[in-house]
Design a protein around this motif. Structure first.
Motif, PDB file in Angstrom:
ATOM      1  N   PRO A  56       0.802  -1.227   0.000  1.00  0.00           N
ATOM      2  CA  PRO A  56       0.000   0.000   0.000  1.00  0.00           C
ATOM      3  C   PRO A  56       0.828   1.266   0.000  1.00  0.00           C
ATOM      4  O   PRO A  56       0.362   2.319  -0.413  1.00  0.00           O
ATOM      5  N   ARG A  57       2.070   1.203   0.496  1.00  0.00           N
ATOM      6  CA  ARG A  57       2.915   2.391   0.514  1.00  0.00           C
ATOM      7  C   ARG A  57       3.830   2.445  -0.706  1.00  0.00           C
ATOM      8  O   ARG A  57       4.790   3.200  -0.729  1.00  0.00           O
ATOM      9  N   GLY A  58       3.522   1.673  -1.733  1.00  0.00           N
ATOM     10  CA  GLY A  58       4.345   1.649  -2.924  1.00  0.00           C
ATOM     11  C   GLY A  58       3.660   2.273  -4.117  1.00  0.00           C
ATOM     12  O   GLY A  58       3.359   3.470  -4.136  1.00  0.00           O
ATOM     13  N   PRO A  59       3.381   1.482  -5.161  1.00  0.00           N
ATOM     14  CA  PRO A  59       2.821   2.016  -6.400  1.00  0.00           C
ATOM     15  C   PRO A  59       1.504   2.775  -6.242  1.00  0.00           C
ATOM     16  O   PRO A  59       1.275   3.761  -6.938  1.00  0.00           O
ATOM     17  N   ALA A  60       0.629   2.343  -5.348  1.00  0.00           N
ATOM     18  CA  ALA A  60      -0.649   3.040  -5.182  1.00  0.00           C
ATOM     19  C   ALA A  60      -0.421   4.463  -4.684  1.00  0.00           C
ATOM     20  O   ALA A  60      -1.047   5.418  -5.177  1.00  0.00           O
ATOM     21  N   LEU A  61       0.463   4.619  -3.723  1.00  0.00           N
ATOM     22  CA  LEU A  61       0.796   5.945  -3.214  1.00  0.00           C
ATOM     23  C   LEU A  61       1.463   6.773  -4.300  1.00  0.00           C
ATOM     24  O   LEU A  61       1.154   7.955  -4.493  1.00  0.00           O
ATOM     25  N   ARG A  62       2.370   6.167  -5.024  1.00  0.00           N
ATOM     26  CA  ARG A  62       3.074   6.867  -6.105  1.00  0.00           C
ATOM     27  C   ARG A  62       2.095   7.344  -7.173  1.00  0.00           C
ATOM     28  O   ARG A  62       2.199   8.478  -7.665  1.00  0.00           O
ATOM     29  N   GLU A  63       1.146   6.500  -7.532  1.00  0.00           N
ATOM     30  CA  GLU A  63       0.179   6.872  -8.568  1.00  0.00           C
ATOM     31  C   GLU A  63      -0.648   8.082  -8.143  1.00  0.00           C
ATOM     32  O   GLU A  63      -0.892   8.995  -8.936  1.00  0.00           O
ATOM     33  N   ALA A  64      -1.072   8.099  -6.878  1.00  0.00           N
ATOM     34  CA  ALA A  64      -1.862   9.228  -6.377  1.00  0.00           C
ATOM     35  C   ALA A  64      -1.026  10.500  -6.333  1.00  0.00           C
ATOM     36  O   ALA A  64      -1.541  11.608  -6.529  1.00  0.00           O
ATOM     37  N   ALA A  65       0.272  10.337  -6.079  1.00  0.00           N
ATOM     38  CA  ALA A  65       1.137  11.500  -5.880  1.00  0.00           C
ATOM     39  C   ALA A  65       1.693  12.096  -7.169  1.00  0.00           C
ATOM     40  O   ALA A  65       2.037  13.292  -7.206  1.00  0.00           O
ATOM     41  N   MET A  66       1.810  11.311  -8.232  1.00  0.00           N
ATOM     42  CA  MET A  66       2.542  11.735  -9.420  1.00  0.00           C
ATOM     43  C   MET A  66       2.112  13.081  -9.996  1.00  0.00           C
ATOM     44  O   MET A  66       2.970  13.923 -10.322  1.00  0.00           O
TER      45      MET A  66
END
Length: 264
Positions: A80-90
């Motif tokens: 949960p602290r990986g790609p999902a967070l990155r996608e929301a943040a990009m």
């Protein structure tokens, strides 16, 4: 460092030691190198590496060198602290990058270290040591201070107790100084790391909140210390962190910035 404890190593610990043999500096290893770096007999390393390769955790090239396999990337993508967070943040990271065309970081806290999960950087941006997947002591970075200031009290006290690794003459190296800085971060809502890792680099970071209004990550911008003032970067860094928090569903991100900063 291996994953073994004082007792007899388990199969799991041996497998983890094999994976730990790889690093950013050593992405490709032969079986002998894996055996030596993992501290395993060659026969044991050969058997376990074969099983890991069959599963896809490792891949073997035509020269007989092994690399971390895509199957591990697929599993890591579930974090949960990986790609999902990155996608929301990009989108917000890209906007922040456009403000300076320097270095933009997104990181999470793991113990007393930060783990970088995204970095945007121009070719001629100020030099930084960070890389995606890399780690750095939290007390010396903008993202680290932003998260450490809002971490559990036990985590903060561990950091304050030290030891605090020193990189330059400006690095926070005493528990008293760290305690003071963390209190200031909580008061202002931003963390400033000026010359702590390299004297010519200035970092301004802010915490990112998740759906339960706890800090789940931090965003920061790193620019040359010469020619930039931290206060000029604070508004854009705060806006980026707030935007990411809103995308993650943080209730505090829906309140006015002043109210959210003071937790009311």
């Amino acid at each position: 460092m291996t994953t073994r404890d004082a007792g007899r190593p388990t199969v799991t610990s041996r497998v983890l030691d094999i994976l730990e043999a790889f690093s950013a500096e050593r992405t490709a290893l032969n079986i002998t190198q894996i055996s030596r770096r993992a501290g395993l007999p060659l026969s044991t390393a050969h058997r376990l590496v074969g099983e890991l390769t069959c599963w896809g955790a490792l891949e073997r090239d035509a020269d007989g060198l092994y690399r971390v396999g895509l199957r591990l990337w697929e599993v890591a993508a579930l974090a949960p602290r990986g790609p999902a967070l990155r996608e929301a943040a990009m989108p917000f990271l890209e906007d922040l990058y456009e403000a300076t065309h320097e270095n933009v970081h997104l990181a999470v806290l793991d113990g007393l270290e930060v783990v970088y999960i995204e970095r945007i950087s121009a070719r001629d941006a100020v030099h930084v040591f960070s890389r995606v997947g890399g780690r750095w002591p939290a007390h010396a970075t903008g993202v680290g201070l932003a998260m450490l200031a809002h971490a559990d009290t036990a985590v903060q006290e561990r950091a304050i107790a030290g030891p605090l690794r020193r990189f330059t003459g400006k690095t926070i190296s005493s528990g008293a100084d760290l305690r003071r800085v963390l209190a200031e971060v909580r008061r202002t809502g931003v963390a400033i790391s000026d010359g702590q890792v390299e004297t010519f680099a200035l970092s301004v970071g802010a915490p990112v909140y998740g759906a339960d209004d706890t800090v789940v990550a931090a965003v920061a911008i790193v620019v040359p210390a010469d020619g930039w003032e931290a206060r000029a970067l604070v508004p854009v860094v705060r806006a980026s962190a707030r935007g990411i928090s809103r995308a993650l569903g943080a209730p505090r991100a829906l309140r006015s910035p002043e109210t959210a900063m003071h937790g009311r």
